[in-house]
Design an enzyme around this catalytic site. Sequence first.
Site, short mmCIF file in Angstrom:
data_model
loop_
_atom_site.label_atom_id
_atom_site.label_comp_id
_atom_site.label_asym_id
_atom_site.label_seq_id
_atom_site.Cartn_x
_atom_site.Cartn_y
_atom_site.Cartn_z
CB ALA A 1 -0.93 -0.12 1.26
N PRO B 1 -5.22 8.66 -1.43
CG PRO B 1 -7.38 8.38 -0.10
CD PRO B 1 -5.54 8.09 -0.22
N GLY C 1 -0.92 9.51 -6.20
CA GLY C 1 0.07 8.08 -6.43
C GLY C 1 1.27 8.50 -6.96
CB SER C 2 2.16 10.65 -9.76
OG SER C 2 1.03 10.16 -10.57
CD GLU D 1 5.17 -2.08 -8.89
OE1 GLU D 1 5.85 -1.67 -7.81
OE2 GLU D 1 3.94 -1.89 -9.03
NE ARG D 2 8.39 2.58 -12.17
CZ ARG D 2 8.73 3.73 -11.50
NH1 ARG D 2 9.83 4.07 -11.45
NH2 ARG D 2 7.90 4.59 -10.70
CD GLN E 1 -0.47 -7.06 -50.32
OE1 GLN E 1 -1.12 -5.90 -50.64
NE2 GLN E 1 0.54 -7.45 -50.57
CG LEU F 1 -7.20 -7.93 -36.91
CD1 LEU F 1 -5.89 -8.52 -36.45
CD2 LEU F 1 -7.32 -7.53 -38.12
N GLY G 1 2.12 1.44 -11.25
CA GLY G 1 3.48 1.22 -11.06
C GLY G 1 4.32 2.35 -11.34
C1 LIG Z 1 -6.42 -1.38 -10.45
C2 LIG Z 1 -5.26 -0.65 -9.87
C3 LIG Z 1 -4.37 -1.30 -9.00
C4 LIG Z 1 -3.47 -0.68 -8.29
N1 LIG Z 1 -2.76 -1.45 -7.45
C5 LIG Z 1 -1.98 -0.59 -6.45
C6 LIG Z 1 -1.42 -1.47 -5.42
O1 LIG Z 1 -1.32 -2.69 -5.23
N2 LIG Z 1 -0.52 -0.60 -4.42
C7 LIG Z 1 -0.43 0.75 -4.82
O2 LIG Z 1 0.28 1.57 -3.83
N3 LIG Z 1 -1.01 1.25 -5.80
C8 LIG Z 1 -1.76 0.71 -6.63
N4 LIG Z 1 -2.12 1.39 -7.73
C9 LIG Z 1 -2.26 2.99 -7.73
C10 LIG Z 1 -1.45 3.08 -9.02
O3 LIG Z 1 -0.13 3.09 -8.77
C11 LIG Z 1 -1.60 4.81 -9.19
O4 LIG Z 1 -2.88 5.00 -9.56
C12 LIG Z 1 -0.72 5.48 -10.00
O5 LIG Z 1 0.72 5.59 -9.53
C13 LIG Z 1 -1.14 6.89 -10.33
O6 LIG Z 1 -1.50 7.53 -9.19
P1 LIG Z 1 -2.97 8.61 -9.19
O7 LIG Z 1 -3.85 7.60 -9.51
O8 LIG Z 1 -3.19 9.00 -7.77
O9 LIG Z 1 -2.68 9.67 -10.08
P2 LIG Z 1 -2.20 10.92 -10.31
O10 LIG Z 1 -0.98 10.90 -9.36
O11 LIG Z 1 -3.35 11.74 -9.44
O12 LIG Z 1 -1.92 11.51 -11.71
C14 LIG Z 1 -3.04 11.86 -12.16
C15 LIG Z 1 -2.59 12.18 -13.92
O13 LIG Z 1 -1.46 13.38 -13.63
C16 LIG Z 1 -0.41 12.63 -14.45
N5 LIG Z 1 0.90 13.28 -13.72
C17 LIG Z 1 1.32 13.21 -12.49
N6 LIG Z 1 2.26 13.89 -12.12
C18 LIG Z 1 2.66 14.35 -13.48
C19 LIG Z 1 3.87 15.15 -13.64
N7 LIG Z 1 5.17 15.33 -12.99
N8 LIG Z 1 4.03 15.42 -15.02
C20 LIG Z 1 2.96 15.26 -15.96
N9 LIG Z 1 1.70 14.44 -15.68
C21 LIG Z 1 1.72 14.00 -14.36
C22 LIG Z 1 -0.24 11.33 -14.35
O14 LIG Z 1 0.34 10.61 -15.25
C23 LIG Z 1 -1.85 11.00 -14.57
O15 LIG Z 1 -2.14 11.22 -16.01
C24 LIG Z 1 -3.25 0.66 -8.40
C25 LIG Z 1 -4.08 1.42 -9.23
C26 LIG Z 1 -5.21 0.68 -10.13
C27 LIG Z 1 -5.82 1.55 -11.05
#
Ligand SMILES: Cc1cc2nc3c(=O)[nH]c(=O)nc-3n(C[C@H](O)[C@H](O)[C@H](O)COP(=O)(O)OP(=O)(O)OC[C@H]3O[C@@H](n4cnc5c(N)ncnc54)[C@H](O)[C@@H]3O)c2cc1C
Length: 387
Positions: free
Chosen positions: A126, A130, A133-134, A242-243, A279, A337, A363
């Site tokens: 985790a 909310p 995540g980025s 992971e990546r 083709q 297809l 990820g």
């Molecule tokens: C089905 C699912 C399973 C998951 N499982 C896990 C899990 O097991 N554990 C866990 O910890 N997380 C998990 N995640 C979370 C996932 O890693 C996050 O959703 C992801 O990292 C993006 O974070 P966010 O959703 O808060 O998006 P945000 O961080 O809110 O980003 C929103 C948008 O802004 C863009 N953005 C953000 N920063 C920048 C920047 N510097 N420059 C330009 N654009 C930017 C992003 O690319 C995105 O398009 C899961 C998500 C899903 C949907």
Amino acid sequence: MNKIFFTEEHELFRQSLRAFLNKEVRPNIEQWEADEEIPRSIYKRFGEMGFMGVTYPEKYGGMGLDTFFSVVYTEEMIKMNSSGFNTSIGAHAGLALAHINGEGSEDQKQNYLTPGLAGKRIGCLAITEPSGGSDVASISTKASRDGDHFIINGSKTFISNGVLSDYIVAAVRTGGPGAKGLSMVIIDRETPGVSATKLKKMGWHASDTGEIAFDNVRIPDSQLLGEENKGFFYIMQHFASERLGMALIAVSQAQLALDLAIDYMAEREVFGRTIDKFQVLRHRIAQLSSEVTSARAFVYLLYKQYSEGDYIIKEAAMAKLVTTQLSDKVCYECMRLFGGYGYMESYPMARLLRDSQLGTIGGGTSEVLCEIISKMIIDTKEYKAVI
Ligand SMILES: Cc1cc2nc3c(=O)[nH]c(=O)nc-3n(C[C@H](O)[C@H](O)[C@H](O)COP(=O)(O)OP(=O)(O)OC[C@H]3O[C@@H](n4cnc5c(N)ncnc54)[C@H](O)[C@@H]3O)c2cc1C
């Protein structure tokens, strides 16, 4: 290409894993997709068969095999065409256990890794919150010291295995602001103050995805994973594998889409001939297959480097960036297809297409990966291994 990276032992392992998956997993996938989770019993079967811990140390119940066995493992798992199923096992074995194996004390390994590899005690990782995540360095879930305990308050979201797991490997703030104030802790599910709710989502249906709340959750400081305030660096370190794993999933999904499409094209007759004689469609398959084969070669090469101890932060980000976008494109083209059947749930392409689309988000989103890559190639920033 296969002979460069895989031995006869890898192929024997592939055959036995494939037989197991075809017998014990494939017939149940539809039900698990409908249930939006997989049963406990399948974790135990993975444990009994040794498939939970292909590369983990034998001392804790793993198989102690080389990295290319894990490549074979992922390629075969993806052929089940359920990223939800793959994630349910992977969030436990590939994410939570990776942190415990990497940074855990001997006691923690006995308590979580050994029963984890046996499929008896299931974990989740985790990190995401909310509020975002980025930006991992801005995590706000707070762990305040109280003698030899921590009191945890905050919440996590989008967590795979977030509702059904037995424990949570969580990123929490133990220090000041920024990357240097984060730690990793293990929180047992039954600890008072832990609650979770399940989330509905577009794909990955067989995976339990949850939001977790911590309300004055009190844990002993022996639940700290590794050193205090080093959590950010542990997370970044594990992100590389992971990546890379997500890149392998992406090329395997794209290959599955192509294989399914080629089979379908040989059967589907339109205007008096099978569509694999047109083709324009043949060239589309040729083009996409060339792109997928090239991408897979890059991923295999990175696995080779990774297995030899190279710290491949930039390359893993590049691989995930390129392959997840490629998978989306290939799955979309292959879905088309199938004509109208591609859009039907009774055919495999609809699920494949929607499952693929999490690749560019989880990820590290494609934008975040571009940030890392551009800092490394334009600003010549370097990241050093800490483990
Ligand atoms: C089905 C699912 C399973 C998951 N499982 C896990 C899990 O097991 N554990 C866990 O910890 N997380 C998990 N995640 C979370 C996932 O890693 C996050 O959703 C992801 O990292 C993006 O974070 P966010 O959703 O808060 O998006 P945000 O961080 O809110 O980003 C929103 C948008 O802004 C863009 N953005 C953000 N920063 C920048 C920047 N510097 N420059 C330009 N654009 C930017 C992003 O690319 C995105 O398009 C899961 C998500 C899903 C949907």
